[in-house]
Design a protein around this motif. Structure first.
Motif, short mmCIF file in Angstrom:
data_model
loop_
_atom_site.label_atom_id
_atom_site.label_comp_id
_atom_site.label_asym_id
_atom_site.label_seq_id
_atom_site.Cartn_x
_atom_site.Cartn_y
_atom_site.Cartn_z
N TYR A 1 0.82 -1.22 0.00
CA TYR A 1 0.00 0.00 0.00
C TYR A 1 0.85 1.27 0.00
N GLY A 2 2.12 1.13 -0.39
CA GLY A 2 2.97 2.30 -0.56
C GLY A 2 3.76 2.71 0.66
N LEU A 3 3.67 1.94 1.75
CA LEU A 3 4.44 2.27 2.95
C LEU A 3 5.73 1.45 2.92
N ASN A 4 6.70 1.97 2.20
CA ASN A 4 7.96 1.24 2.01
C ASN A 4 9.01 1.58 3.05
N ASP A 5 8.82 2.69 3.75
CA ASP A 5 9.76 3.06 4.80
C ASP A 5 9.40 2.32 6.08
N ARG A 6 10.25 2.43 7.06
CA ARG A 6 9.99 1.83 8.36
C ARG A 6 8.66 2.36 8.89
N LEU A 7 7.87 1.47 9.47
CA LEU A 7 6.60 1.91 10.05
C LEU A 7 6.89 2.92 11.16
N LYS A 8 6.06 3.93 11.25
CA LYS A 8 6.30 5.05 12.16
C LYS A 8 5.61 4.89 13.51
N GLY A 9 4.90 3.81 13.71
CA GLY A 9 4.22 3.61 14.98
C GLY A 9 3.28 2.43 14.91
N ALA A 10 2.80 2.07 16.09
CA ALA A 10 1.85 0.97 16.17
C ALA A 10 0.75 1.37 17.15
N PRO A 11 -0.48 1.06 16.83
CA PRO A 11 -0.87 0.37 15.61
C PRO A 11 -0.82 1.30 14.39
N THR A 12 -0.56 0.68 13.27
CA THR A 12 -0.68 1.34 11.98
C THR A 12 -1.93 0.76 11.34
N LEU A 13 -2.89 1.61 11.01
CA LEU A 13 -4.15 1.14 10.45
C LEU A 13 -4.25 1.52 8.98
N LEU A 14 -4.44 0.50 8.16
CA LEU A 14 -4.63 0.71 6.73
C LEU A 14 -6.11 0.50 6.42
N ILE A 15 -6.77 1.52 5.96
CA ILE A 15 -8.17 1.42 5.58
C ILE A 15 -8.19 1.36 4.06
N VAL A 16 -8.71 0.24 3.57
CA VAL A 16 -8.58 -0.09 2.16
C VAL A 16 -9.96 -0.30 1.53
N ASP A 17 -10.12 0.23 0.32
CA ASP A 17 -11.29 -0.08 -0.49
C ASP A 17 -11.02 -1.47 -1.09
N PRO A 18 -11.77 -2.49 -0.69
CA PRO A 18 -11.46 -3.84 -1.16
C PRO A 18 -11.71 -4.05 -2.65
N LYS A 19 -12.54 -3.20 -3.25
CA LYS A 19 -12.82 -3.35 -4.69
C LYS A 19 -11.62 -2.90 -5.54
N THR A 20 -10.98 -1.82 -5.12
CA THR A 20 -9.86 -1.27 -5.89
C THR A 20 -8.51 -1.60 -5.27
N ASP A 21 -8.51 -2.10 -4.03
CA ASP A 21 -7.30 -2.37 -3.26
C ASP A 21 -6.50 -1.09 -3.04
N LYS A 22 -7.21 0.04 -2.94
CA LYS A 22 -6.58 1.35 -2.75
C LYS A 22 -6.65 1.75 -1.28
N LEU A 23 -5.53 2.28 -0.79
CA LEU A 23 -5.46 2.81 0.57
C LEU A 23 -6.26 4.10 0.65
N LEU A 24 -7.22 4.17 1.57
CA LEU A 24 -8.10 5.33 1.69
C LEU A 24 -7.61 6.37 2.70
N ASN A 25 -6.67 5.99 3.55
CA ASN A 25 -6.22 6.92 4.59
C ASN A 25 -4.72 7.21 4.54
N PRO A 26 -4.16 7.47 3.34
CA PRO A 26 -2.74 7.80 3.30
C PRO A 26 -2.47 9.06 4.12
N GLY A 27 -1.36 9.07 4.80
CA GLY A 27 -1.01 10.21 5.64
C GLY A 27 -1.62 10.16 7.02
N HIS A 28 -2.53 9.20 7.26
CA HIS A 28 -3.22 9.11 8.54
C HIS A 28 -3.15 7.69 9.13
#
Length: 169
Positions: A118-145
């Motif tokens: 989902y484009g997060l190629n750098d080290r994760l910046k914290g936990a939890p990291t939540l990826l909210i994804v549109d399952p139809k398009t497999d697109k990350l809906l909350n980039p930057g958040h």
């Protein structure tokens, strides 16, 4: 007399889409009211890519959002979020709108292909990291958040519910 607005509310208002579904009213006011011990939601032996693929298929079929919860059982904020997901008023909302899959990322050294997808190629910046994804398009809906709840313990239970609701339309 001027009233101060909590930072979490300002963040919610700044990022909340206008047509979001209202958040459920959370009955508890602090995390001490969650069931204890807090859950340990991450299966350290799970096949993460298979679990995410299965959850995405279920979300797509049920017309729900996919929520990928990246964290570890060592993380207090992750465990608080797990406890919140078990809270009956939030659980009903989440079951209706989200398919949740938890992914153990160890100490940010496991299953990193999931966030990389989902484009997060750098080290994760914290936990939890939540990826909210549109399952139809497999697109990350909350980039930057994606790490907005990485300091969940400094928020209120209602603020967590409000943040989760803002992505639902």
């Amino acid at each position: 007399m001027r009233r101060l607005i909590p930072v979490s509310l300002l963040m919610f208002m700044a990022f909340s889409p206008a047509n979001a579904v209202p958040a459920p009213k959370i009955a508890i006011s602090n995390f001490d009211q969650l069931a204890h011990p807090l859950p340990m939601p991450y299966n350290e032996r799970a096949h993460a890519e298979k679990a995410v693929a299965e959850a995405r298929a279920k979300a797509k079929k049920a017309n729900k959002l996919l929520l990928i919860d990246l964290g570890g059982n060592w993380c207090p904020d992750c465990r608080i979020l797990g406890g919140m997901f078990d809270q009956p008023d939030l659980k009903r909302f989440m079951d209706k709108h989200y398919e949740i899959v938890t992914v153990d990322v160890g100490r940010f050294d496991k299953n990193l292909s999931i966030p990389a997808h989902y484009g997060l190629n750098d080290r994760l910046k914290g936990a939890p990291t939540l990826l909210i994804v549109d399952p139809k398009t497999d697109k990350l809906l909350n980039p930057g958040h994606v790490t907005a709840l990485a300091d969940a313990r400094s928020m209120t239970p209602q603020a967590i519910a409000d943040w989760l609701a803002q992505w639902v339309h």
